[in-house]
Motif scaffolding. Structure first.
Motif, PDB file in Angstrom:
ATOM      1  N   PRO A   1       0.826  -1.215   0.000  1.00  0.00           N
ATOM      2  CA  PRO A   1       0.000   0.000   0.000  1.00  0.00           C
ATOM      3  C   PRO A   1       0.857   1.260   0.000  1.00  0.00           C
ATOM      4  CG  PRO A   1      -0.811  -1.595   1.594  1.00  0.00           C
ATOM      5  CD  PRO A   1       0.500  -2.114   1.118  1.00  0.00           C
ATOM      6  N   GLU A   2       0.476   2.213  -0.837  1.00  0.00           N
ATOM      7  CA  GLU A   2       1.255   3.440  -0.982  1.00  0.00           C
ATOM      8  C   GLU A   2       0.471   4.668  -0.519  1.00  0.00           C
ATOM      9  OE1 GLU A   2       2.348   3.518  -5.051  1.00  0.00           O
ATOM     10  OE2 GLU A   2       3.721   1.804  -4.907  1.00  0.00           O
ATOM     11  N   THR A   3      -0.731   4.864  -0.984  1.00  0.00           N
ATOM     12  CA  THR A   3      -1.524   6.045  -0.644  1.00  0.00           C
ATOM     13  C   THR A   3      -2.202   5.860   0.714  1.00  0.00           C
ATOM     14  OG1 THR A   3      -3.479   5.175  -1.758  1.00  0.00           O
ATOM     15  CG2 THR A   3      -1.933   6.449  -3.092  1.00  0.00           C
ATOM     16  N   GLU A   4      -2.742   6.976   1.250  1.00  0.00           N
ATOM     17  CA  GLU A   4      -3.451   6.922   2.527  1.00  0.00           C
ATOM     18  C   GLU A   4      -4.682   6.036   2.426  1.00  0.00           C
ATOM     19  OE1 GLU A   4      -2.687   8.054   5.467  1.00  0.00           O
ATOM     20  OE2 GLU A   4      -0.782   8.896   4.767  1.00  0.00           O
ATOM     21  N   PHE A   5      -5.341   6.118   1.289  1.00  0.00           N
ATOM     22  CA  PHE A   5      -6.517   5.273   1.083  1.00  0.00           C
ATOM     23  C   PHE A   5      -6.143   3.798   1.129  1.00  0.00           C
ATOM     24  CE2 PHE A   5      -9.275   2.906  -1.826  1.00  0.00           C
ATOM     25  CZ  PHE A   5     -10.504   3.152  -1.252  1.00  0.00           C
ATOM     26  N   GLU A   6      -5.069   3.439   0.471  1.00  0.00           N
ATOM     27  CA  GLU A   6      -4.628   2.040   0.465  1.00  0.00           C
ATOM     28  C   GLU A   6      -4.173   1.605   1.851  1.00  0.00           C
ATOM     29  OE1 GLU A   6      -1.659   1.829  -2.517  1.00  0.00           O
ATOM     30  OE2 GLU A   6      -3.057   1.966  -4.204  1.00  0.00           O
ATOM     31  N   LYS A   7      -3.533   2.532   2.596  1.00  0.00           N
ATOM     32  CA  LYS A   7      -3.104   2.184   3.953  1.00  0.00           C
ATOM     33  C   LYS A   7      -4.302   1.980   4.872  1.00  0.00           C
ATOM     34  CE  LYS A   7       1.358   4.556   3.643  1.00  0.00           C
ATOM     35  NZ  LYS A   7       2.181   5.689   4.147  1.00  0.00           N
ATOM     36  N   ASP A   8      -5.326   2.856   4.738  1.00  0.00           N
ATOM     37  CA  ASP A   8      -6.552   2.643   5.525  1.00  0.00           C
ATOM     38  C   ASP A   8      -7.203   1.316   5.172  1.00  0.00           C
ATOM     39  OD1 ASP A   8      -6.182   5.068   6.725  1.00  0.00           O
ATOM     40  OD2 ASP A   8      -7.536   6.158   5.375  1.00  0.00           O
ATOM     41  N   LEU A   9      -7.125   0.964   3.916  1.00  0.00           N
ATOM     42  CA  LEU A   9      -7.706  -0.304   3.475  1.00  0.00           C
ATOM     43  C   LEU A   9      -6.952  -1.503   4.030  1.00  0.00           C
ATOM     44  CD1 LEU A   9      -9.932  -1.402   1.580  1.00  0.00           C
ATOM     45  CD2 LEU A   9      -8.248  -1.433  -0.256  1.00  0.00           C
ATOM     46  N   ALA A  10      -5.663  -1.342   4.257  1.00  0.00           N
ATOM     47  CA  ALA A  10      -4.835  -2.458   4.725  1.00  0.00           C
ATOM     48  C   ALA A  10      -4.803  -2.589   6.240  1.00  0.00           C
ATOM     49  CB  ALA A  10      -3.410  -2.294   4.194  1.00  0.00           C
ATOM     50  N   ARG A  11      -5.435  -1.678   6.970  1.00  0.00           N
ATOM     51  CA  ARG A  11      -5.429  -1.763   8.430  1.00  0.00           C
ATOM     52  C   ARG A  11      -6.171  -3.007   8.897  1.00  0.00           C
ATOM     53  NH1 ARG A  11      -7.606   3.825  10.647  1.00  0.00           N
ATOM     54  NH2 ARG A  11      -7.635   2.528  12.543  1.00  0.00           N
TER      55      ARG A  11
END
Length: 637
Positions: A205-215
């Motif tokens: 995950p690179e973007t904030e959206f992707e990081k929120d998705l990976a939590r």
């Protein structure tokens, strides 16, 4: 009644004001007597006695006044409470959305106050419960709206919600709960797919959206709005596109690697090792494949001639698949040049790629061309077999039936394939503004020319047969039919009929006083020398009469068995042509049954073989073909 008894009286037991008044009179009388006795003992003077009576009277009067004032005050309080209750009930009715309360009948103040107070308490309880439910629903709605990123439902509530407004909020909450359930399921599916794609693409995950998705707690905290779900879908589509691109890159690299292996004659063990180490289509695998290709490309420079020859071989194979003619092939001049250089290799590889794409784009048309050519070849084979008489006497294992079924398939399939092929070629020529060539010729013209040539060939064959038949008949009218040696007939009903006909013809020829060749020919052909040629042709071409009576099953089996036995015996014994007294027509018919190719002319001239066999093509059973053949022969005998 004494005073104590009057004080202890229950007002409920009094019968109205009269009883109270009587009781007061008794009480006053007793109390006044007591006062008089006490005053008499004290010796109070008359003036003092009068004063005291005035005091008692004033005291009693003030007492009654106070009591009346208290009752008036109480009545005023009742009226004030009633007014307050009515005003509050009216306000509550507006807040709760209820109809204003109106007491039924003529109710006194105390009862009215009690009724209004009770109703007011009920409505206050209802208000409290509605406010409490509204607060709870608002908390639930706020949580769902925050999770789904949706605005709350505007029910138009000012202070106290109505039942209808509460129902609207509840329905909105149910809708949002349903949306959240669907959103969670959709989120789980998309998240799992995205995680798998990240793993296949070796990405993080690179973007904030992707990081929120990976939590780890994203399932409980992720906002399930339409924008976020659409963003997840777009992310999945983007990753799938990258995956497809990687798959295509890996496939192209493997194909390029396979061509390089084939051209460089790389050992199979080395190929298997490389395939095992470079399985899949991850970025790391693509890098390995690129490295292998670059290594083999470096070796390719040292084997340019070998690579050019391999490209030419591949080019020839594709040309054959695309039905390229010599002129089309010679358009690519480097394929026939002896210049082996890197530029020539590049040209060859580029041309191979172009031809490969051309073949893939038009593979459907080439398949139709191949299918049409195959059906056309079979069609010509069946057309040529029609003129072969031996196929009627070699019908073993139901060959004629199989041939007929295959012929019907070809005859039905060929027009359909040609129609579909013509439509495809016309569409191709319209789209490409060019002529579709097969072996250097426009294929639509080739199809038309093949049919025209076939029709001309059929007409020429018919004309040749009619010419040969005419020449044979002319010779027989002058010289008679060519006699053949007498063969030993088989012991069958057909052979007995042949022998009886032979004896009749021998008797007729021996009793003639001045026989001539013309007369002998006429007898052998069963006609008079004076019969016109036109009548002769109609007699020869006249179909045999077939008995249309009912044939039982045993007769049909016996007929089939006898015909097969006769054909087998006659075909196993060769016949020699001799000058005997028997009828030349009998010999000709035996030769026809034996299938001797040297006497086909006689058979054609005496039995009109072409018309005879054409009448048998429509029959479905081999036994019926043999029975019809035997009946035709017996008729001619």
């Amino acid at each position: 009644m004494d005073v104590e008894e009057v004080m202890d009286m229950d007002i409920q037991d009094l019968n109205g004001t009269k009883i109270v008044q009587d009781g007061l009179v008794v009480m006053v009388a007793e109390f006044m007597q007591t006062f008089e006795t006490m005053w008499g003992e004290m010796g109070i003077s008359a003036s003092v006695h009068k004063n005291r009576l005035d005091v008692i009277l004033q005291y009693v009067r003030s007492l009654f006044v106070d009591m009346i004032n208290d009752e008036k005050e109480f009545m005023l309080e009742l009226k004030s409470s009633i007014e307050t209750y009515e005003r509050e009930l009216l306000d509550l009715a507006k807040e709760l959305g209820e109809v204003p309360y109106q007491p039924e009948g003529d109710i006194k103040l105390v009862e009215l106050e009690k009724t209004l107070r009770t109703k007011l308490n009920d409505w206050n309880t209802e208000k409290y419960q509605r406010l409490k439910a509204h607060k709870r629903l608002l908390e639930t709605e706020e949580m769902l709206c925050k999770r789904l990123a949706l605005p709350p439902h505007d029910a138009g509530i000012k202070e106290v919600p109505t039942k209808q407004q509460l129902n609207e909020i509840e329905e909105n909450i149910k809708y949002m709960e349903n949306q959240m359930t669907q959103g969670i399921e959709q989120f789980k599916t998309l998240r799992l797919s995205i995680f798998n794609l990240w793993e296949e693409l070796e990405k993080v995950p690179e973007t904030e959206f992707e990081k929120d998705l990976a939590r780890d707690d994203s399932e409980a905290s992720f906002v399930l709005s339409k924008n976020n779900l659409n963003a997840m879908k777009e992310l999945k589509t983007k990753l799938e596109k990258q995956q497809k691109e990687n798959f295509g890159k890996a496939a192209r690299l493997r194909e390029q690697l396979k061509r390089l292996w084939d051209k460089l004659d790389v050992d199979e063990s080395e190929q298997k090792r490389c395939n095992g180490a470079c399985s899949g289509f991850r970025p790391s695998v693509i890098l390995k494949l690129k490295s292998e290709v670059e290594k083999l490309e470096a070796l390719k420079v040292l084997h340019i001639k070998k690579f050019i020859e391999g490209s030419r071989k591949e080019l020839m194979e594709i040309w054959d698949k695309c039905y390229f003619g010599e002129a089309q092939r010679h358009e690519f001049t480097p394929a026939f040049d002896e210049n082996f250089s890197e530029d020539a290799l590049t040209l060859h590889e580029h041309q191979v790629e172009i031809m490969r794409n051309y073949f893939e784009e038009n593979s459907a048309i080439f398949k139709l061309v191949e299918k049409r050519e195959s059906l056309w070849k079979k069609y010509l084979e069946f057309e040529s077999k029609e003129n072969d008489p031996n196929r009627l006497f070699l019908n073993r294992g139901g060959a004629l039936l199989k041939e007929m079924k295959t012929r019907n398939t070809v005859q039905k399939g060929l027009p359909k394939v040609e129609e579909e092929l013509k439509s495809a070629i016309v569409a191709w020529e319209h789209d490409n503004e060019n002529v579709f060539l097969v072996n250097g010729e426009r294929y639509l013209e080739v199809i038309e020319r093949q049919w025209l040539m076939h029709e001309e060939e059929k007409k020429r064959a018919i004309a040749d047969r009619q010419k040969a038949k005419k020449e044979t008949l002319n010779k027989e009218m002058v010289y008679g039919c060519t006699p053949s040696k007498k063969a030993t007939p088989a012991k069958t009903p057909l052979s007995r009929r042949l022998r009886s006909a032979s004896k009749m013809n021998s008797t007729a020829s021996s009793t003639a006083t001045t026989p001539s060749r013309l007369f002998q020919s006429s007898v052998a052909c069963n006609r008079s020398p004076l019969t016109p040629r036109k009548n002769l042709m109609s007699t020869l071409n006249k179909p045999a009469k077939v008995n249309k009576g009912k044939v039982i099953k045993s007769q049909r089996r016996r007929s089939s068995r006898l015909s097969k036995k006769l054909a087998k015996k006659v075909s196993s014994k060769p016949l020699n042509t001799t000058k005997s007294s028997g009828s030349s027509r009998d010999s000709t018919m035996i030769v026809a049954r034996s299938g001797d190719p040297t006497n086909k002319e006689s058979l054609s001239s005496c039995t009109s073989y072409t018309e005879f066999t054409s009448g048998l093509r429509g029959q479905a059973e081999p036994t019926a073909v043999l029975n019809s053949t035997r009946s035709q022969m017996v008729t001619f005998v």
